[in-house]
Motif scaffolding. Sequence first.
Motif, short mmCIF file in Angstrom:
data_model
loop_
_atom_site.label_atom_id
_atom_site.label_comp_id
_atom_site.label_asym_id
_atom_site.label_seq_id
_atom_site.Cartn_x
_atom_site.Cartn_y
_atom_site.Cartn_z
N LEU A 133 0.86 -1.19 0.00
CA LEU A 133 0.00 0.00 0.00
C LEU A 133 0.89 1.22 0.00
CD1 LEU A 133 -3.25 0.88 1.68
CD2 LEU A 133 -1.26 2.25 2.35
N MET A 134 0.49 2.24 -0.76
CA MET A 134 1.28 3.46 -0.80
C MET A 134 0.36 4.68 -0.90
SD MET A 134 2.65 2.84 -4.67
CE MET A 134 2.78 1.08 -4.29
N LEU A 135 0.82 5.78 -0.31
CA LEU A 135 0.16 7.07 -0.48
C LEU A 135 0.70 7.67 -1.76
CD1 LEU A 135 -1.70 9.15 1.14
CD2 LEU A 135 0.46 10.25 1.77
N THR A 136 -0.16 7.95 -2.71
CA THR A 136 0.31 8.41 -4.03
C THR A 136 0.49 9.91 -4.12
OG1 THR A 136 -1.95 8.56 -4.90
CG2 THR A 136 -0.80 6.44 -5.13
N ASP A 137 0.01 10.64 -3.13
CA ASP A 137 0.11 12.10 -3.13
C ASP A 137 0.32 12.55 -1.69
OD1 ASP A 137 -0.28 14.87 -3.17
OD2 ASP A 137 -1.86 14.78 -4.68
N PRO A 138 1.44 13.19 -1.35
CA PRO A 138 1.71 13.57 0.04
C PRO A 138 0.77 14.64 0.57
CG PRO A 138 3.36 14.54 -1.41
CD PRO A 138 2.55 13.60 -2.25
N ARG A 139 -0.08 15.21 -0.30
CA ARG A 139 -1.01 16.25 0.13
C ARG A 139 -2.45 15.85 -0.14
NH1 ARG A 139 0.97 21.16 1.33
NH2 ARG A 139 -0.86 22.27 0.53
N SER A 140 -2.71 14.55 -0.14
CA SER A 140 -4.06 14.07 -0.37
C SER A 140 -4.21 12.68 0.23
CB SER A 140 -4.37 14.02 -1.87
OG SER A 140 -5.63 13.43 -2.13
N LEU A 141 -5.42 12.34 0.68
CA LEU A 141 -5.70 10.99 1.15
C LEU A 141 -5.95 10.10 -0.06
CD1 LEU A 141 -7.99 11.76 4.24
CD2 LEU A 141 -5.59 11.03 4.26
N SER A 142 -4.90 9.90 -0.84
CA SER A 142 -4.97 9.14 -2.09
C SER A 142 -4.10 7.90 -1.95
CB SER A 142 -4.49 9.99 -3.27
OG SER A 142 -5.33 11.12 -3.45
N TYR A 143 -4.72 6.74 -2.05
CA TYR A 143 -4.01 5.49 -1.78
C TYR A 143 -4.09 4.54 -2.97
CZ TYR A 143 -3.77 6.91 3.09
OH TYR A 143 -3.49 7.59 4.26
N ARG A 144 -3.02 3.76 -3.11
CA ARG A 144 -2.96 2.70 -4.13
C ARG A 144 -2.58 1.39 -3.45
NH1 ARG A 144 0.49 4.77 -8.36
NH2 ARG A 144 -1.48 5.61 -9.19
N GLN A 145 -3.27 0.33 -3.83
CA GLN A 145 -2.97 -1.02 -3.36
C GLN A 145 -2.44 -1.84 -4.53
OE1 GLN A 145 -7.04 -1.61 -2.02
NE2 GLN A 145 -6.34 -1.92 0.08
N VAL A 146 -1.35 -2.54 -4.31
CA VAL A 146 -0.78 -3.42 -5.32
C VAL A 146 -0.71 -4.83 -4.73
CG1 VAL A 146 1.18 -3.91 -6.84
CG2 VAL A 146 0.59 -1.53 -6.29
N ASN A 147 -1.49 -5.73 -5.29
CA ASN A 147 -1.59 -7.10 -4.78
C ASN A 147 -1.09 -8.07 -5.84
OD1 ASN A 147 -2.83 -6.02 -2.49
ND2 ASN A 147 -4.87 -6.19 -3.40
N GLY B 233 2.17 -16.32 -8.42
CA GLY B 233 2.85 -15.67 -9.52
C GLY B 233 2.03 -15.49 -10.78
N ARG B 234 0.72 -15.70 -10.73
CA ARG B 234 -0.08 -15.71 -11.95
C ARG B 234 -0.61 -14.31 -12.34
NH1 ARG B 234 -2.34 -20.75 -13.18
NH2 ARG B 234 -3.12 -19.70 -15.05
N TYR B 235 -0.79 -13.40 -11.41
CA TYR B 235 -1.44 -12.12 -11.73
C TYR B 235 -1.04 -11.04 -10.73
CZ TYR B 235 -4.54 -13.77 -8.01
OH TYR B 235 -5.02 -14.25 -6.82
N ARG B 236 -1.33 -9.80 -11.10
CA ARG B 236 -1.15 -8.65 -10.22
C ARG B 236 -2.35 -7.73 -10.38
NH1 ARG B 236 4.02 -7.25 -11.04
NH2 ARG B 236 3.57 -6.08 -12.95
N ILE B 237 -2.83 -7.19 -9.26
CA ILE B 237 -3.97 -6.27 -9.26
C ILE B 237 -3.51 -4.96 -8.64
CG2 ILE B 237 -6.32 -5.86 -8.42
CD1 ILE B 237 -6.61 -8.92 -8.20
N THR B 238 -3.65 -3.87 -9.37
CA THR B 238 -3.27 -2.55 -8.89
C THR B 238 -4.51 -1.68 -8.83
OG1 THR B 238 -1.08 -2.76 -9.91
CG2 THR B 238 -1.79 -0.54 -9.29
N LYS B 239 -4.79 -1.14 -7.65
CA LYS B 239 -6.03 -0.37 -7.44
C LYS B 239 -5.71 1.01 -6.87
CE LYS B 239 -7.55 -3.53 -4.69
NZ LYS B 239 -8.35 -4.37 -3.78
N THR B 240 -6.26 2.04 -7.49
CA THR B 240 -6.12 3.41 -7.00
C THR B 240 -7.50 3.92 -6.63
OG1 THR B 240 -4.26 3.73 -8.51
CG2 THR B 240 -5.23 5.70 -7.52
N HIS B 241 -7.61 4.51 -5.45
CA HIS B 241 -8.92 4.82 -4.87
C HIS B 241 -9.16 6.33 -4.80
CE1 HIS B 241 -9.28 0.62 -3.37
NE2 HIS B 241 -7.97 0.72 -3.32
N THR B 242 -10.40 6.72 -5.04
CA THR B 242 -10.78 8.12 -4.86
C THR B 242 -12.27 8.17 -4.56
OG1 THR B 242 -10.42 10.34 -5.75
CG2 THR B 242 -11.43 8.73 -7.23
N ALA B 243 -12.72 9.32 -4.09
CA ALA B 243 -14.15 9.58 -3.91
C ALA B 243 -14.51 10.75 -4.83
CB ALA B 243 -14.47 9.93 -2.46
#
Length: 807
Positions: A108-122, A127-137
Motif C-alpha cells: 500500500l502506498m500514499l500516491t500524493d503527500p497532500r491528499s488521502l490518495s491510496y494505491r494497493q498493489v496485490n 505468480g499468476r497475476y497482479r492487481i493494482t487499485k487506485t482509490h478516490t471519492a
Amino acid sequence: MKSPKRRRATVALLTAAALLASTPVSAAPPADAPGAPGTGAAWTTGGKEGFGTATNAASKVWFTLGQGINHEIYYPTVDVANVQDLQYVVSDGAGFTQLERDHTTKQLMLTDPRSLSYRQVNTATNGRYRITKTHTADPARSTVLIQTRFEVLSGGPLQLYALYNPSLNNSGMGDTGATSGGQLVASDGPVSTALAASTGFVKATSGYSGTASDGYVDLSGDHVLGTQYDSASTPGNLVQLGQIPVGTDTTFTLAIGFGGDRGAASANASASLTSGFGAADTAYRSGWSGYLSSLAAVPRSITGADLTTQYNVALMTLKAHEDKTYSGANVASLTNPWGEAKDANGTGDCGYHAVWSRDLYQVSTAQIAAGDSAAAHRSVDYLFTVQQRPDGSFPQNTRLDGTNCWTSLQMDEVAFPIVLAWQLGRSDAGMWAKVKKSADFLVAHGPSTPQERWEENGGYSPSTIAAEIAGLICAADIAERNGDTTAAARYRETADRWQAQVSAWTFTTSGPLGDGRYFHRIDGNGNPNDGQNVFLQNGGGNHDERAIIDAGFLDLVRLGVKPAADPDVAASLSEVDSTLKVNTPNGPMWYRYNHDGYGETASGGPYTGAGVGRLWPLLTGERGEYELANGRPATTHLAAMAASANPGFLIPEQVWDRQSAGGFTFGEGTGSATPLAWSMAQFVRLAHSIDASAPVETPSVVKQRYSAACSAVSAKFTVNAATSWGQNIFVVGDRPELGAWDPANAVPMGAADYPLWTANVTLPKGAAFQYKYIRKEGGAVTWESGANRAGTASSGCTMALSDTWRP
C-alpha cells in the motif's frame, strides 16, 4: 460473506450442494435467489491501512482500506457503515479460484503527500497475476471509484470477478439486491448502492452468504460461475458477484454509487463513470491540497525531522472524521475495533464511529494549533447544541444525532467542552448560559466520576479531576465576563478545594510498587491507602487499587492544575516507567495501565471481552508534552509516534507490545483502531508544543492560578462548628500568620455558609504548621479539644483544609 472465517468454513461443505443445485446458464436466469437469510454477518478488522473522503459536502461517502481490499464504506453520514468488504476474485476457470485478500502479497502506498490518495498493489502468491487499485471519492457525488489494472503475469487467460458484500445501514442481515441496467444494486431502508464497472459485467448474480446461491460458493465449486440470480428479494446477508471482461493487461474503473434509493445510487455510479476516474481524482486531490494550504505553516519540529507527509496526513485525518451533515461532529475512528469478531446482524454496535466529547476536545485543540480554529468552533457548537443534556452533562458518547450510543457518564467529558469554549474565546451570553449548566453539574456531582477516561471504572481519578478543575476555572472566567461574580466565586472555590485535595484522594504512600509513593489510576472512596479492591471492567481481574497505575496524573500538569515540577507528579514517574513503559523498535511507548485487559488475547486473537492491553502511541505524545512542560526535549516522543504509523501514515490506537508474532509486528498497529483520531491529534499537538517549548493546549487561566511561580500559598480553612448567638469561631496556630497561638491575634472566620466557618490565610510555600479552632464569646475563649492539627503548605498556589469542631 460478512465473516471471512465463516466463509472459508462453509465453502467446502457447500460446494457439493451448490453443484447439485446449479443449473446450466440460460438466457433467462432464475428470478430470485434461494437460501435467505444466509450465514451470520461480521465486520472487518479495525486495523485500516488507508481511507479517504472528498473535502466537500456534496460527496457523502468515506471509504476504508485494509488487507489489500476495500473495507467498510460509510454513507450518508460518518457513523453509518454500509459495506463489509469489496474485493476481486481470480479464477483460471478450471483449477483454482482465489480471494484477492487471501492469496496475494500486498503493498500500500500514499500516491500524493497532500491528499488521502491510496494505491494497493496485490501480487498473486502463485505468480499468476497482479492487481493494482487506485482509490478516490468523486467530489461531485456520493460515489467511490477504484481504478483497477489487472495483469496476467503467467499462464493466462484468467477470469476476474468483483465480489461485493454490502452491509447496508449498519447491518449485514437486512439487505436485498438485484441486477438492474447492467449494475448490481442493493438496498436496506434509506440506503442503497449500485456496483458498476466501466467495462460492464459479463455475468452478475445476487445471493445469500454461505449458501448455494452465493456466487462465490458456486464459483469455488468448479471454478465457473454457473447459476445466476437476477434478484435476492428476501432481506438477508446479501453477497453480489460480477464478472469483468479482462485480457492479459486490462485497466478499468469500478464504481460504488450510493443514494437514498436504487435509482439514485445507480445514477451516481453511472455519472461518475461517465465523467471518468481522472476528473474525479484530480478534483479530489485538489480539494485536499487546498485544505492544507489554508492552514498555518508546518512546525519546524516537523520539517526538521522530515515528517511533513506524516503531519499532513494527520491533519487530513482529523478533517476527514468530521461529518458532512452534522457540522462539527467528528467520530473517534472510522473503524470497529476487532470488527471481524463483532456481530454485524443489526445489533446497533457503534464501534468507534461515534462522538466522544473527550476525543473531540483532543482533535479540536490540535486543529486550533494547526490554524483550523473554524473546525474547532464548529465542534464546540455541536457539543453544546447537540450533545449537551438539559442538566448540563454530556453523555459518554453519541451517534451524530445526539442519541446515546454507550450510556455511562464520565465527568472529564462534562469538563472538556467548557475548556474548549474558553480556549476559543466563546464567552457570549448564549454560550455562558450553556457553560453554566455544565459547570453547575460539575460542582454538584464531582469530583468522583462514574467512569474515568479509560471508560471502565469509577471513583477519584487524577486525570478526571484535572479536567474538572480546569473546566471550573475556565467557567469562572466566562462567568466573570458575563457579570456573574457569584458563580465565578463558587467555581473557583470548588476548584481550589479539589486542587488542594487531589493528592490526598489519589496519591498513595503505601503502594506495592517502587517506593510506595505515587498517583494510582483510580480510587473508589478517596482514601488512597486503604487497599480497596478494584474489579477491572475489561477482563483484567480484581486488584488492590494501589497496585494499578496509569499516567493520567500528567493531565494535572498539561491542564495547568499542578506545576510542572510538582513533587507528587515527579515521584510517580519511576513507577510508571518501570511498570508501563516498553522500548519498542520504534521508540518508547506506554500501556494505559497495568493489568489492562483491552487488547488482543495472549495468542493474538481479537478482543471479545478479555485480552491483554497493548501499548498506546498517544501516551508517548502525552509524556512528550509533560517533558516540554519541564523544559526538557520531546523530539524522541514525536519520532516514536511517527514511527508507529503504518505505510498509509495512519497512527493506531494500540501497537503490539512484544516480539513480532501471530501476524503482528513489535511496535506497530494491532486490530484495535487505525487510525485513531486522538492519536493523530496528539501527534499534531505535540509538534506545535515542541515549537512553542511548552504544551500549547494548557489553559493560561488555569496555569496562572495554580502553576505559575508563587512564593506563597493561599490556605483556606473550613470548619463545621455550631454556635450560639454571639459566639464566633477563629483559627489560631504556631505561625505568625496564624496568631502564634495568641487568641488575641487569632484569624477570624466568616459564617456565610453556616454552620461552615471559613478563613483564608497566606502561608509561605512548603511551610509546616500546627493549628486549632477556638470559640470566642465576649472576653471568654474556648479551645476545641484534642491534639493540635497539622498541615504543610502545598506545592501549588492554593490549598484547602476541611475540619469539624471537636467539642
